[in-house]
Scaffold this active site. Structure first.
Site, PDB file in Angstrom:
ATOM      1  N   GLU A 227       0.895  -1.175   0.000  1.00  0.00           N
ATOM      2  CA  GLU A 227       0.000   0.000   0.000  1.00  0.00           C
ATOM      3  C   GLU A 227       0.921   1.208   0.000  1.00  0.00           C
ATOM      4  OE1 GLU A 227      -3.093  -0.143  -0.410  1.00  0.00           O
ATOM      5  OE2 GLU A 227      -3.751  -2.084   0.327  1.00  0.00           O
ATOM      6  N   CYS A 261      -2.298   8.898   2.527  1.00  0.00           N
ATOM      7  CA  CYS A 261      -2.053   8.366   1.183  1.00  0.00           C
ATOM      8  C   CYS A 261      -3.230   8.633   0.256  1.00  0.00           C
ATOM      9  CB  CYS A 261      -1.774   6.873   1.281  1.00  0.00           C
ATOM     10  SG  CYS A 261      -3.046   5.994   2.187  1.00  0.00           S
ATOM     11  N   GLU A 353       4.021  13.317  -4.598  1.00  0.00           N
ATOM     12  CA  GLU A 353       3.264  13.237  -3.346  1.00  0.00           C
ATOM     13  C   GLU A 353       3.967  14.121  -2.311  1.00  0.00           C
ATOM     14  OE1 GLU A 353       3.434   9.594  -1.003  1.00  0.00           O
ATOM     15  OE2 GLU A 353       1.277   9.726  -0.696  1.00  0.00           O
TER      16      GLU A 353
END
Ligand code: NAD
Length: 449
Positions: A227, A261, A353
């Site tokens: 993940e 996330c 990110e």
């Protein structure tokens, strides 16, 4: 030992143990020794123990939440929800041992049946951004399926995991069934990957480390779920309730100070509604209550560390901030919620990110353009679509290459629905009704008549 720092004040709050290689090996070996007896616990008894574990966590929600406010700088409301999520995951997966069904498949000359058998020792590696839920999303289904677990929390945020490990013993889980091994990624985490007794790695963290773990697992053909990072899009069509979309957008990206996330850190707005949307977004951002995380009214706290704050500030140093909220200042690791306007799809603020309270906004021309922009990313974790046209909502949700979409909402994760990423956001799925199967081997047995 690792020194722990309060993100809200920059002050030292204590120390946590950091396991050596030999201690990691010993924990893995104890988990392997505990496995046969745990595998053989009857389904009803394993279910009862997991429900008992959930009940003990429930009795300690405030204590666990306090630890997370101090150690991770999470707002009190979030931290309470996170501790409750551990309890809820355990309760949900406590139903799995009695429902780990195989199949009976028609064959000639006999009977064919399948079994879901536990793997053995499972290694769970957790990041610092949601220490409690991410740990539970791994250990609850893994334990329910009959595996024993070694769990490595992030160096910066080990306290809640250590406490949950103690609560497991208090609830009656046998020694070695769930072992928390705090320490460095390069020591404990790597050992989970290289130790042959660990049969699966469930990793949550950065894409960079995830790739390395996947390569390490390949050596032993070890099972792995990943993940990883995200750069999710919040797509707002002109036919949407613009006021509602603008009011919810800050929560879709600034929750947990953007260290999420699933953060919708790219907002795409249909050109004809762009000015109206921005006009409504600004007061929603400036009204966000960025306060000490221990304050019940706080909606956003600090970043996890000085180093991470500096990395987020570097992104902001390279762009013009259109408008920003406030922060309390002082020695904590604060960055105010910040909005950047861009039309450059190559800009780092649009592609990378940032993992902080920063959102980039870009206009689009039509539905096809919106989907193209949303998919122009190496990531594919989550996303939102705001529209009053249900057909379009579903069409765009099907068109966006991401694992978790919401229409007229920014919710992402429910423990009873599957969660995971497309492309470089991950491999495999967690949560939902099938999660225990991801911690089993499927065995087929044919019995001749
Ligand atoms: P990170 O990758 O630096 O660390 C994650 C964990 O891996 C930590 O426990 C760390 O100690 C360990 N680790 C580091 N190097 C290792 C190695 N060589 N071998 C084994 N383990 C190692 O990530 P982080 O900075 O803690 O977390 C932030 C990242 O996590 C972000 O990219 C975020 O998007 C991602 N994340 C993803 C999800 C998801 O579900 N997709 C959820 C939360 C966070």
């Amino acid at each position: 030992m690792t020194t722990l720092i309060s993100p809200a004040t920059g002050q030292r709050i204590g120390e946590a143990p950091s396991a050596s290689l030999a201690e990691s090996d010993a924990a893995i070996e104890r988990a392997a020794e505990a496995f046969p007896a745990w595998r053989d616990v009857t389904p009803g008894e394993r279910a009862r123990l997991l429900r008992r574990f959930a009940a003990v966590v429930d009795e300690h929600i405030e204590e666990l939440a306090d630890l997370e406010v101090r150690n991770a700088g999470h707002t009190r409301g979030n931290a309470r929800w996170e501790a409750g999520n551990v309890r809820d995951c355990l309760n949900y997966y406590s139903a799995a041992p009695e429902r780990l069904f195989g199949r009976q498949i028609p064959v000639a000359g006999g009977v064919d049946v399948t079994f879901h058998e536990p793997l053995g020792v499972v290694g769970i590696i957790v990041p610092w951004n949601f220490p409690m839920p991410i740990a539970a999303w791994g250990f609850a289904p893994a334990l329910a399926a009959g595996n024993t677990v070694v769990l490595k929390p992030a160096e910066l945020t080990p306290l809640t995991a250590i406490r949950i490990g103690e609560l497991a013993l208090e609830a009656g889980l046998p020694e070695g069934v769930l072992t928390v091994v705090p320490g460095k990624g390069s020591v404990v985490g790597e050992r989970f990957v290289t130790h042959p007794l660990v049969r699966k790695i469930a990793f949550t963290g950065s894409t960079e480390v995830g790739k390395r773990i996947m390569a390490g697992c390949a050596e032993q053909v070890k099972k792995v779920t990943l993940e990883l990072g995200g750069k999710s899009a919040n797509i707002v069509f002109a036919d949407a309730d613009i006021a509602a979309a603008a009011a919810s957008a800050p929560y879709a990206v600034f929750d947990n100070a953007g260290q999420d996330c699933c953060a919708r850190s790219r907002i795409l707005v249909e050109r004809s509604a762009y000015d109206e949307f921005l006009g409504r977004l600004e007061p929603a951002v400036t009204a966000l209550r960025v306060l000490d995380p221990g304050d019940e009214a706080s909606e956003m706290g600090p970043l996890i560390s000085a180093g991470h704050r500096d990395s987020v500030r570097r992104y902001l140093g390279d762009v013009d901030v259109a408008f920003a909220g406030t922060d309390p200042g002082g020695p904590g690791f604060w960055v105010p919620p910040s909005v950047v306007l861009t039309d450059d799809t190559a800009a780092p603020i649009w592609r990378e990110e940032v993992f902080g309270p920063v959102v980039a906004v870009m206009p689009f021309d039509d539905e096809a353009h919106a989907v193209e922009l949303a998919n122009d990313s190496d990531f594919g974790l989550s996303g939102s679509i705001y529209t009053s046209d249900l057909g379009r909502g579903l069409r765009v949700a099907r068109g966006v290459e991401a694992g978790n979409l919401s229409v007229n909402s920014h919710s992402s994760v429910r423990y009873w629905t599957p969660f995971g990423g497309y492309k470089q956001s991950g491999l495999g799925r967690e949560l939902g009704p099938d999660a225990p199967h991801a911690f089993t081997e499927e065995k087929n047995v044919f019995i001749a008549h």
